[in-house]
Motif scaffolding. Sequence first.
Motif, PDB file in Angstrom:
ATOM      1  N   SER A  33       0.820  -1.270  -0.061  1.00  0.00           N
ATOM      2  CA  SER A  33      -0.013  -0.137   0.005  1.00  0.00           C
ATOM      3  C   SER A  33       0.870   1.364  -0.050  1.00  0.00           C
ATOM      4  CB  SER A  33      -0.992  -0.036   1.284  1.00  0.00           C
ATOM      5  OG  SER A  33      -1.666  -1.107   1.127  1.00  0.00           O
ATOM      6  N   GLN A  85     -10.067   6.006  -9.548  1.00  0.00           N
ATOM      7  CA  GLN A  85     -10.444   6.295  -7.881  1.00  0.00           C
ATOM      8  C   GLN A  85     -11.723   6.789  -8.152  1.00  0.00           C
ATOM      9  OE1 GLN A  85      -7.824   9.740  -6.591  1.00  0.00           O
ATOM     10  NE2 GLN A  85      -9.440  10.384  -5.120  1.00  0.00           N
ATOM     11  N   GLU A 177      -7.402   3.976  -4.730  1.00  0.00           N
ATOM     12  CA  GLU A 177      -8.390   4.167  -3.874  1.00  0.00           C
ATOM     13  C   GLU A 177      -9.779   3.187  -3.956  1.00  0.00           C
ATOM     14  OE1 GLU A 177      -9.323   7.814  -2.257  1.00  0.00           O
ATOM     15  OE2 GLU A 177      -7.375   8.793  -2.694  1.00  0.00           O
ATOM     16  N   LYS A 187     -16.657  -1.862   2.448  1.00  0.00           N
ATOM     17  CA  LYS A 187     -15.050  -2.024   2.595  1.00  0.00           C
ATOM     18  C   LYS A 187     -14.714  -3.453   3.035  1.00  0.00           C
ATOM     19  CE  LYS A 187     -14.508   2.688   3.754  1.00  0.00           C
ATOM     20  NZ  LYS A 187     -14.369   3.905   4.917  1.00  0.00           N
ATOM     21  N   THR A 191     -11.900  -5.695   1.173  1.00  0.00           N
ATOM     22  CA  THR A 191     -10.900  -5.942   1.669  1.00  0.00           C
ATOM     23  C   THR A 191     -10.661  -7.712   1.344  1.00  0.00           C
ATOM     24  OG1 THR A 191     -11.095  -4.737   3.422  1.00  0.00           O
ATOM     25  CG2 THR A 191      -9.582  -6.403   3.795  1.00  0.00           C
ATOM     26  N   VAL A 206      -1.774  -0.890  -3.942  1.00  0.00           N
ATOM     27  CA  VAL A 206      -3.029  -0.106  -3.437  1.00  0.00           C
ATOM     28  C   VAL A 206      -2.686   1.198  -2.940  1.00  0.00           C
ATOM     29  CG1 VAL A 206      -5.149  -0.143  -1.645  1.00  0.00           C
ATOM     30  CG2 VAL A 206      -4.047  -2.383  -2.651  1.00  0.00           C
ATOM     31  N   GLU A 208      -4.460   4.240  -0.835  1.00  0.00           N
ATOM     32  CA  GLU A 208      -5.871   4.175  -0.145  1.00  0.00           C
ATOM     33  C   GLU A 208      -5.534   5.309   1.153  1.00  0.00           C
ATOM     34  OE1 GLU A 208      -8.963   2.534  -0.555  1.00  0.00           O
ATOM     35  OE2 GLU A 208      -9.067   4.159   0.904  1.00  0.00           O
ATOM     36  N   HIS A 209      -6.487   5.710   1.282  1.00  0.00           N
ATOM     37  CA  HIS A 209      -6.990   6.612   2.633  1.00  0.00           C
ATOM     38  C   HIS A 209      -7.116   5.954   3.708  1.00  0.00           C
ATOM     39  CE1 HIS A 209      -5.710  10.602   1.459  1.00  0.00           C
ATOM     40  NE2 HIS A 209      -6.577  10.501   0.323  1.00  0.00           N
ATOM     41  N   ASP A 210      -8.087   4.744   3.583  1.00  0.00           N
ATOM     42  CA  ASP A 210      -8.767   4.043   4.722  1.00  0.00           C
ATOM     43  C   ASP A 210      -7.722   3.053   5.461  1.00  0.00           C
ATOM     44  OD1 ASP A 210     -11.427   3.558   5.665  1.00  0.00           O
ATOM     45  OD2 ASP A 210     -10.520   1.721   5.691  1.00  0.00           O
ATOM     46  N   VAL A 214      -6.169  -0.483   5.003  1.00  0.00           N
ATOM     47  CA  VAL A 214      -4.711  -0.620   4.537  1.00  0.00           C
ATOM     48  C   VAL A 214      -4.078  -1.627   5.660  1.00  0.00           C
ATOM     49  CG1 VAL A 214      -2.550   0.619   4.671  1.00  0.00           C
ATOM     50  CG2 VAL A 214      -4.574   1.559   3.489  1.00  0.00           C
TER      51      VAL A 214
END
Lengths: 255, 360
Positions: A33, A85, A177, A187, A191, A206, A208-210, A214
């Motif tokens: 990530s 995204q 994202e 989510k 995953t 990946v 990603e913000h989450d 991550v």
Amino acid sequence: MKILEANQVTKAFGGLVAVNNVDFHINEGEIVSLIGPNGAGKTTFFNVVTGIYPPTSGEVRFLGETIKKSRPSEITKLGIGRTFQNIRLFSSMTVLENVMVGQYCRTTSNLLATILKTPKLIREEKEVEKKVMGILDFLELTHLKDEIAVSLPYGYQRRVEVARALATDPTLLLLDEPAAGMNTGEKIEMTNLIKKIRDQGYTILVIEHDMKLVMGISDRIYVLEYGNKIAEGLPKEIQNNEKVIAAYLGKGGNE
Amino acid sequence: MSKIIKVLLNLALYSGILYIGIIILSKVFDIGTKRFLVFDEKKKKVASIGFLIFTGLIPVFLSKNTYALRTSILVLIYIVLALSLNFVLGFAGQLSMGHAAFYAVGAYTTAILTVNYNVPFWISLIFSALVAAIFGLLLGIPTLRLKGDYLAITTIGFGEILRLILINWTSFTRGPAGIPGIPSPTIFGYTINTNTGYFYILYILALITIFISHRLLNSRLGRGLIAIKDDEVAAEAMGINPTFLKILAFVLGAAIAGIVGGIFASFIHYVNPDNFTYMESVVILTMVVLGGVGSIPGVIVGATVLAILPEALRGISTYRYAIYGILLAMMMIVRPQGIISMASLKGGGGNENSRSQSSN
């Protein structure tokens, strides 16, 4: 084996250094990530990797070969598939057709063969359909194959995008994202899906913000801030890294 | 003053008629498409063959009525032209507004070759396709990097430049006087100079064009083209080279327009630049948009309606373009997807069905 390797990559736009001297690599079969606050240079790095921007200095190697500035279509042919995204599905096509487009770069029939419907073309079309049906089956989308893709719920649309990227036969899958705008349930599904894809032998990068997602899926994590790599390592290490905490939460008062 | 009121009243009256006409036609075709889609393969085949036989027998029905037969020939010409533009506009999604230029290139190629050089018609027809395709390629390579409005403007420019060349290069094209005396084609020693003969030549060409459209649409290349139309960025990420496919569609459309141009030249035995004005391009474009961009049956219906309309409205032929304008504007409001849209052919219609199913 290193699938993707970036050696001291710098990308500057005029005076603005968006990515500064970043070393980076992904091993075969890993989920890596790339995280960082807004404006950290994640997207720029992504675009350098996919050949949209040539690096100002340094080099990017994919399967041992240097990536030069080239059309995105050629990068895809090399074996890097991607999702977007903001979902970019083909709006007038069904799910099946959307995913079939992914096979475009792996097929060769030309206009004459198309018009004459040569045996080779028929065989090719059959193979494409078989392969695509396999992918849809794998991602549990088979029952939706004749639906117009953009009319599906958001979570499914993301999944169709992943299916479409897988249809390009990628060695490396880039997910930009993948959980953006999803609810908790979606989510969790995403995953599990990413892990499932990795288990099929794909290598995955990946962005990603989450954090939850991550931390849940990554084998390793790279953290960018203001174009610099401030940390890399296992999810546990990143979670406890002070620089990362400071970058995300701001520095504590007593520092 | 009273004249203006009269004109406005007339326009309002025809707008009303058109509005009702559009709604009725749309409903009829909606029901028709739905019915047709649930047919099994065998029934579909029977229906298609029945339709082919019926349309193929039009010259027999109309053998007494020369005017109607000539109109049906014009309808066929426009069907082929609209389908050839559909490759560019409907499949690749590129707004080309100079399509009449390729038609003109084809017509003049046949005219010049047959009249000045005594080349047999069928060979000159091949040259019409080739020369138009080359023009398509030469225009396509620089302009297809442009998008939307910019492409539209460049293609309009191309069409106008070509027309001005036809007018001013008098030593080659005879300028505004045009080229008369274009011979009729011969097959196995028989000269085809009857309307029926031309009808069947064009009928076969229309069938070939429909066939190519159909094959292309349901293939790898067709999916690539539609992908470009839907989202060029995503298409490129799927490994599609948009420039190549756009040029392919452009060249194919140009070549077919060139062929129909050659047949047109032979049919009316005379070409002059007035046949290929900007309005001609607009008419072809209108047919595609009205019928349903990208939808093969839609484009055929659009071309048929718009080719017959001016004949049906003979009494008010001066209003023709005003009515075209009103018709287009009204279509955009009432039925923007065209008479038979691509979505309706996929059984999607308004998408409501698929939405409610998937959320369960």
